[in-house]
Enzyme design. Structure first.
Site, short mmCIF file in Angstrom:
data_model
loop_
_atom_site.label_atom_id
_atom_site.label_comp_id
_atom_site.label_asym_id
_atom_site.label_seq_id
_atom_site.Cartn_x
_atom_site.Cartn_y
_atom_site.Cartn_z
N HIS A 245 2.01 -2.09 -2.32
CA HIS A 245 1.41 -1.43 -1.33
C HIS A 245 -0.01 -1.07 -1.20
O HIS A 245 -0.90 -1.11 -0.45
CB HIS A 245 2.50 -0.40 -0.58
CG HIS A 245 2.29 0.91 -1.52
ND1 HIS A 245 2.97 1.01 -2.71
CD2 HIS A 245 1.56 2.20 -1.12
CE1 HIS A 245 2.73 2.44 -3.24
NE2 HIS A 245 1.96 2.96 -2.35
N ASP A 246 -0.23 -0.41 -2.61
CA ASP A 246 -1.53 0.04 -2.63
C ASP A 246 -2.72 -0.77 -3.38
O ASP A 246 -3.64 -0.39 -3.96
CB ASP A 246 -1.65 1.35 -3.46
CG ASP A 246 -1.38 2.52 -2.55
OD1 ASP A 246 -1.89 2.65 -1.60
OD2 ASP A 246 -0.88 3.61 -3.16
N LYS A 249 -6.74 -0.64 -3.08
CA LYS A 249 -7.35 0.17 -3.88
C LYS A 249 -8.25 -0.26 -5.16
O LYS A 249 -9.22 0.25 -5.51
CB LYS A 249 -6.41 1.49 -4.43
CG LYS A 249 -5.71 2.43 -3.58
CD LYS A 249 -5.23 3.60 -4.26
CE LYS A 249 -4.60 4.51 -3.34
NZ LYS A 249 -3.74 5.47 -3.91
N HIS A 274 -8.49 1.43 1.85
CA HIS A 274 -7.59 0.67 1.00
C HIS A 274 -6.19 0.11 1.76
O HIS A 274 -5.92 -1.10 1.31
CB HIS A 274 -7.01 1.47 -0.18
CG HIS A 274 -5.85 2.29 0.24
ND1 HIS A 274 -6.05 3.53 0.64
CD2 HIS A 274 -4.38 2.19 0.00
CE1 HIS A 274 -4.66 4.30 0.85
NE2 HIS A 274 -3.90 3.18 0.44
N HIS A 301 1.84 1.27 5.41
CA HIS A 301 2.35 2.52 4.70
C HIS A 301 1.67 3.80 4.96
O HIS A 301 2.38 4.91 4.76
CB HIS A 301 2.53 2.19 3.18
CG HIS A 301 1.23 2.28 2.19
ND1 HIS A 301 0.52 1.00 2.48
CD2 HIS A 301 0.61 3.45 1.77
CE1 HIS A 301 -0.44 1.54 1.55
NE2 HIS A 301 -0.59 2.84 1.50
N HIS A 302 0.72 3.92 5.60
CA HIS A 302 0.03 5.20 5.86
C HIS A 302 0.24 5.15 7.78
O HIS A 302 -0.28 6.11 8.02
CB HIS A 302 -1.42 5.17 5.76
CG HIS A 302 -1.45 5.49 4.15
ND1 HIS A 302 -1.01 6.56 3.54
CD2 HIS A 302 -2.07 4.63 3.27
CE1 HIS A 302 -1.26 6.42 2.17
NE2 HIS A 302 -2.02 5.21 1.83
N ASP A 330 6.15 6.62 0.25
CA ASP A 330 4.82 6.78 -0.25
C ASP A 330 4.38 8.41 -0.03
O ASP A 330 4.02 8.84 -1.13
CB ASP A 330 3.98 5.90 0.50
CG ASP A 330 2.52 6.04 0.07
OD1 ASP A 330 2.08 5.60 -1.04
OD2 ASP A 330 1.68 6.63 0.81
FE FE2 Z 1 0.61 4.85 -2.26
FE FE2 Z 2 -1.80 4.09 -0.11
#
Ligand code: FE2
Ligand code: FE2
Length: 382
Positions: A245-246, A249, A274, A301-302, A330
């Site tokens: 998911h990240d 980044k 990200h 996810h955010h 998360d």
């Molecule tokens: Fe995360």
């Molecule tokens: Fe994230």
């Protein structure tokens, strides 16, 4: 002699080569249909045995697979007459009738096992079942090594005939193809899994303060999904989405990622990018059908149900259960993990904040499932 056996024999006696061909063709179509779509080894082997036993009106069948590490042939066989109870049977790869067929690659049709010097009475003793008729055939196709041996059994002597043996040989090729496909599929899945794991480990390693964040989010997301009663395929997709998911980044400057204090608004704006990078990166991967939509699930996810999240500001209608699960997993892990500039929050405080965000921003069912998974609030009393 049982009625269906008598009927079958009569059919064989009266049959012409054409009738045999038809029967073979019919059986092959059934076997291909039954085995052609099963890619899971755990389901494939029982399906093979059921189909073979049914095709030959046998008592039972066993599929011995070669274990090259131990030079043994290994099968799950029924105990006694109870097909539900199985035991693992291991035989040296050069012993008994099964070992002989494995070594010579030549099939055996045995009218009466008691008269065969290779018959292993100890196996009959171990399983509590005594076969008198037996067909044993190597399982291989093309130039590949022999994968194993299929054995078909009946408690009456003289139950199987040459025509049965011919059909079993043809079915054994289909079994070998199905096994190879399933093994290849499992190997691909293992490769994909190890690639995803290595990728997420490399990502987490960029920032020592958030080490194993992806792995933890994956575990939490699966735990939430499990308590929501989601099926295995969705849980598997949640695991991969959690691990990746990240991934965006990768594009976040190290100075921001590793800043040992709180980010200022400009830095936070850069950090927020990200999620969109995750979508860009993951959209370029050609995922298998079962991971369809994974790029979108992972990168949302955010997002929040009231539209206050990022990168798109989607509202509830556009956020499916998997994205809602990932959002809860998360945020919970981000709050409770230690950072360079602060300790992780205690569970109770994290849930106070999460409760305040529920249900307008976070999905209430997902939050309840997370509490169930973590044993909250019982966890506090422990
Ligand atoms: Fe995360
Ligand atoms: Fe994230």
């Amino acid at each position: 002699m049982r009625e269906h056996d008598f009927g079958r024999r009569l059919t064989q006696e009266l049959s012409t080569p054409q009738t045999d061909s038809q029967r073979h063709l019919e059986a092959m179509v059934q076997v291909s249909r039954a085995l052609g779509t099963i890619m899971d080894m755990g389901q494939l082997i029982p399906a093979i045995l059921k189909q073979v036993t049914h095709t030959f009106c046998a008592d039972r069948s066993s599929l011995f697979l070669y274990d090259s590490e131990n030079d043994q042939l290994c099968a799950q066989v029924a105990e006694g007459l109870d097909e539900q109870r199985t035991m693992e049977l291991r035989l040296p790869a050069d012993q008994g009738i099964v070992g002989q067929v494995f070594q010579t690659h030549e099939n055996r049709l045995i009218a009466d096992t008691w008269k065969d010097p290779h018959f292993a009475k100890r196996v009959a003793k171990a399983t509590g079942y005594v076969p008198r008729s037996m067909m044993v055939c190597p399982v291989f196709h093309g130039i590949h090594n022999v994968t194993g041996v299929i054995q078909v059994l009946h408690s009456d002597s003289d139950h199987f005939h040459e025509t049965d043996m011919g059909l079993l040989e043809a079915i054994a090729v289909q079994i070998a193809i199905s096994l190879e496909n399933a093994q290849l599929y499992e190997k691909q899945k293992r490769q994909f899994s190890s690639f995803v794991r290595a990728f997420s480990t490399a990502l987490d390693a960029r920032d020592p303060s958030t080490q194993e964040h992806s792995l933890n989010v994956a575990n939490l997301a699966q735990g939430i999904g499990y308590h929501l009663g989601l099926d295995f395929h969705v849980l598997d997709r949640l695991r991969v989405a959690g691990l990746l998911h990240d991934v965006g980044k990768i594009g976040t400057p190290e100075a921001i990622l590793k800043k040992p204090s709180k980010l200022d608004p400009d830095e936070f704006a850069i950090m927020k990018e990200h999620a969109a990078y995750s979508l860009q990166i993951l959209s370029q991967i050609e995922f298998a059908d079962e991971y369809k939509d994974l790029a979108m699930i992972a990168s949302l996810h955010h997002e929040k149900l009231d539209g206050s999240g990022y990168p798109f500001g989607h509202t509830a209608d556009a956020l499916n259960i998997e994205t809602r699960i990932l959002a809860v997993a998360d945020i919970y892990h981000a709050m409770t993990q230690d950072r360079v500039y602060r300790n992780g929050m205690p569970m109770a405080k994290a849930f106070d904040i999460i409760n305040d965000m529920t249900p307008h921003q976070l999905d209430g069912d997902c939050v309840r499932a997370l509490k169930q998974f973590l044993g909250y609030p019982n966890q506090l009393a422990a």
